[in-house]
Design a protein around this motif. Structure first.
Motif, short mmCIF file in Angstrom:
data_model
loop_
_atom_site.label_atom_id
_atom_site.label_comp_id
_atom_site.label_asym_id
_atom_site.label_seq_id
_atom_site.Cartn_x
_atom_site.Cartn_y
_atom_site.Cartn_z
N GLY A 194 4.65 1.06 19.46
CA GLY A 194 3.89 -0.19 19.57
C GLY A 194 2.52 -0.12 18.91
N GLU A 195 1.78 0.95 19.14
CA GLU A 195 0.43 1.07 18.59
C GLU A 195 0.46 1.13 17.07
N LYS A 196 1.39 1.90 16.51
CA LYS A 196 1.47 2.00 15.05
C LYS A 196 1.92 0.68 14.45
N ALA A 197 2.83 -0.03 15.11
CA ALA A 197 3.30 -1.33 14.61
C ALA A 197 2.16 -2.33 14.57
N ASP A 198 1.31 -2.36 15.60
CA ASP A 198 0.17 -3.26 15.61
C ASP A 198 -0.79 -2.95 14.47
N ALA A 199 -1.06 -1.66 14.26
CA ALA A 199 -1.98 -1.26 13.19
C ALA A 199 -1.43 -1.66 11.82
N ALA A 200 -0.12 -1.49 11.63
CA ALA A 200 0.50 -1.85 10.35
C ALA A 200 0.42 -3.35 10.12
N GLU A 201 0.61 -4.12 11.19
CA GLU A 201 0.56 -5.58 11.05
C GLU A 201 -0.84 -6.05 10.70
N GLU A 202 -1.86 -5.46 11.33
CA GLU A 202 -3.24 -5.83 11.02
C GLU A 202 -3.59 -5.48 9.58
N THR A 203 -3.14 -4.32 9.12
CA THR A 203 -3.39 -3.92 7.73
C THR A 203 -2.73 -4.87 6.75
N ALA A 204 -1.48 -5.27 7.04
CA ALA A 204 -0.76 -6.19 6.15
C ALA A 204 -1.46 -7.54 6.10
N ASP A 205 -1.94 -8.04 7.24
CA ASP A 205 -2.64 -9.33 7.25
C ASP A 205 -3.92 -9.25 6.44
N TYR A 206 -4.64 -8.13 6.55
CA TYR A 206 -5.89 -7.97 5.81
C TYR A 206 -5.63 -7.96 4.31
N GLU A 207 -4.62 -7.20 3.89
CA GLU A 207 -4.32 -7.10 2.46
C GLU A 207 -3.84 -8.44 1.92
N ALA A 208 -3.05 -9.18 2.70
CA ALA A 208 -2.57 -10.47 2.24
C ALA A 208 -3.72 -11.45 2.04
N GLU A 209 -4.76 -11.31 2.87
CA GLU A 209 -5.87 -12.25 2.81
C GLU A 209 -6.88 -11.89 1.74
N PHE A 210 -7.11 -10.59 1.51
CA PHE A 210 -8.22 -10.18 0.67
C PHE A 210 -7.83 -9.56 -0.68
N ASP A 211 -6.58 -9.17 -0.86
CA ASP A 211 -6.19 -8.51 -2.10
C ASP A 211 -5.82 -9.55 -3.15
N GLU A 212 -6.84 -10.01 -3.90
CA GLU A 212 -6.60 -11.03 -4.91
C GLU A 212 -5.93 -10.46 -6.15
N ASP A 213 -6.01 -9.14 -6.34
CA ASP A 213 -5.44 -8.52 -7.53
C ASP A 213 -4.13 -7.81 -7.20
N ALA A 214 -3.40 -8.33 -6.23
CA ALA A 214 -2.13 -7.71 -5.84
C ALA A 214 -1.18 -7.70 -7.03
N PRO A 215 -0.48 -6.59 -7.26
CA PRO A 215 0.41 -6.51 -8.42
C PRO A 215 1.63 -7.42 -8.27
N LEU A 216 2.29 -7.64 -9.37
CA LEU A 216 3.52 -8.42 -9.35
C LEU A 216 4.58 -7.68 -8.54
N GLY A 217 5.61 -8.41 -8.18
CA GLY A 217 6.68 -7.81 -7.39
C GLY A 217 7.38 -6.69 -8.15
N PRO A 218 8.04 -5.80 -7.42
CA PRO A 218 8.73 -4.69 -8.08
C PRO A 218 9.87 -5.17 -8.96
N LEU A 219 10.17 -4.42 -9.99
CA LEU A 219 11.32 -4.69 -10.84
C LEU A 219 12.60 -4.41 -10.04
N LYS A 220 13.43 -5.41 -9.88
CA LYS A 220 14.69 -5.25 -9.15
C LYS A 220 15.76 -4.79 -10.14
N LEU A 221 16.09 -3.51 -10.08
CA LEU A 221 16.94 -2.87 -11.06
C LEU A 221 18.22 -2.38 -10.39
N ALA A 222 19.34 -3.02 -10.70
CA ALA A 222 20.63 -2.64 -10.12
C ALA A 222 21.40 -1.75 -11.09
N ILE A 223 21.96 -0.66 -10.56
CA ILE A 223 22.78 0.24 -11.35
C ILE A 223 24.25 -0.03 -11.00
#
Length: 484
Positions: free
Chosen positions: A164-193
């Protein structure tokens, strides 16, 4: 990072059913026969707001390490490294078995916290198995039914004190990055073999990752589920101002045999899963076996990817042993396959072709670099003005025909979409336009506008006469008839 929870248990206790229940989708293949799951599959799970990564694993079997079941067990053991918790699943209806007790002994020797799950506990048939599971010494079992969704709240109660504690910390980090990371990279290349069985798809991905992440071996058809793995690749050709780090989602798929050879239900499910993987990919790598060359089935797999509008590239694997035991030199083999592709894939000329070796790593960086370039072309949009300048030049160089003395008028073209690139040409008498002229336009789009081997969609649209079937009148054309 979200906490990671591993599902462990002997075959056929309902691990994949529980996995599907927790991720809310039928991602993992489920069948009555044991041993369906062979590779680790990850998914995003949530119970009452508790978010974590859930990992489905192969059924634990007491076999020699060199056998297929033994190698599957080693994969499961490896999944415990770095895990935050493990769900040890038993079948409450079948009761405890000696193998359950052996797995429990192994888990007690590890430091990973365990939540004991007594699955298939619905009704009275599972009561004795639930009570019996206390003897494993792993605490109070969580009685649930993964198939019916019963007892999931109790599973939350078992997991929360651990993650529970680690899940809460991960969620707070994700919310922060979503709000403040204006230079977030493009999505990963979806490469099927993709490819036929035993072409080396899982071995190639393991080579890229630098670890034995996927189960491999001489047996054909080891891979059953389509497994997606997020990974970061460092481009060796990156410039001085670029760290070269590229995000890729690698998708391993089951081998696709000729349809008439696929008779078992499980293989049909595996092939259907591979087809869905192609749908969600951006770039598809068709992997050929250099020791077998190009076969008709390879062309059918390539056509499937192109029909779905995916960007396609072809890699000839096992290049380190190409030509051994046969009469073809490596260069002769390469040129022969290139010529066969030119004839067999008439809808797309110049599909990128690479010689690679999953064993030595030859050509893999070149292949990945080309995959990013191919995705860029696949996602490109041409400005309308530049598009119509090319269109006017193409018609001036080769005017549309005039069947029956009546000229076909092509008025203008516009791009209506990307991924894959889609265009609409407007004009009159389009039903009479020959296929050869359509191919001329499609080939021109590829050659002159930089789409190269990317699949291109072109639709033809004629305006309707508003006086034909409409009440009243009006001077504006509406609707249209399509020819694709």
């Amino acid at each position: 990072m979200k906490p990671q929870v591993i599902i462990i248990g002997r075959p056929n206790v309902g691990k994949s059913t529980l996995f599907n229940r927790l991720v809310g989708k039928k991602l993992a293949l489920v069948d009555d026969q044991p041993g369906v799951t062979r590779d680790r599959r990850m998914g995003d799970a949530e119970i009452a707001g508790l978010q974590f990564t859930i990992v489905d694993t192969a059924g634990w079997e007491d076999e020699d390490d060199l056998t297929l079941p033994g190698r599957m067990r080693k994969q499961t053991e490896a999944s415990l490294e770095g895990a935050d918790a493990a769900l040890f699943v038993i079948d409450a209806r079948a009761g405890l078995t000696p193998l359950d007790e052996e797995i429990a002994r192994y888990l007690r020797e590890n430091e990973v916290p365990i939540v004991l799950v007594a699955n298939k506990a619905e009704g009275s048939a599972g009561e004795s198995g639930v009570l019996e599971s206390y003897s494993l010494g792993l605490g109070e079992p969580v009685a649930l039914s993964a198939e019916h969704g019963e007892g999931i709240a109790d599973l939350f109660a078992g997991l929360w004190p651990i993650i529970g504690e680690k899940a809460d910390a991960a969620e707070e980090t994700a919310d922060y990055e979503a709000e403040f990371d204006e230079d977030a990279p493009l999505g990963p290349l979806k490469l099927a073999i993709v490819g036929r069985p035993n072409a080396g798809k899982s071995t190639l991905i393991n080579r890229l990752l630098g670890e034995d992440r996927l189960l491999t071996g001489p047996e054909a058809g080891i891979t059953r589920d389509s497994i997606a793995i997020d990974w970061k690749w460092t481009d060796p050709k990156a410039g001085p101002d670029d760290d070269g780090e590229r995000e890729i989602r690698l998708i391993d798929t089951a081998g696709m045999r000729k349809k008439r050879n696929v008779t078992e239900k499980l293989e049909k499910l595996s092939v259907a899963d591979a087809r869905r993987a192609v749908d969600f990919a951006e770039v598809v790598v068709l992997l050929l076996d250099a020791t077998q060359g190009l076969e008709h089935q390879d062309l059918k797999i390539a056509s499937l990817a192109l029909e779905e509008g995916r960007a396609l590239m072809i890699a000839i694997n096992k290049w380190d042993i190409a030509g051994q035991g046969g009469h073809d030199t490596p260069s002769g083999l390469f040129n022969g396959i290139k010529a066969a592709l030119h004839d067999g894939l008439a809808q797309v000329r110049g599909v990128p072709l690479f010689a690679v070796s999953a064993k030595t790593g030859k050509g893999l960086d070149t292949m990945l670099s080309a995959a990013f370039e191919l995705r860029e072309n696949w996602s490109k949009r041409v400005p309308t003005a530049a598009l119509n300048r090319w269109f006017d030049d193409a018609m001036e160089a080769n005017p549309p025909p005039a069947p029956g003395g009546r000229r076909i008028k092509l008025r203008y073209i516009t791009q209506v979409g990307t991924r894959p690139p889609r265009f609409v040409i407007f004009g009159t008498r389009l039903d009479a336009l020959p296929k050869s002229y359509e191919r001329y336009l499609v080939n021109g789009i590829r050659a002159k506008l930089g789409f190269d081997a990317v699949p291109v969609r072109v639709s033809l649209k004629s305006p309707k006469n508003p006086y034909n079937a409409n009440k009243g009148g009006g001077g504006n054309y509406s609707g249209g008839s399509d020819k694709t």
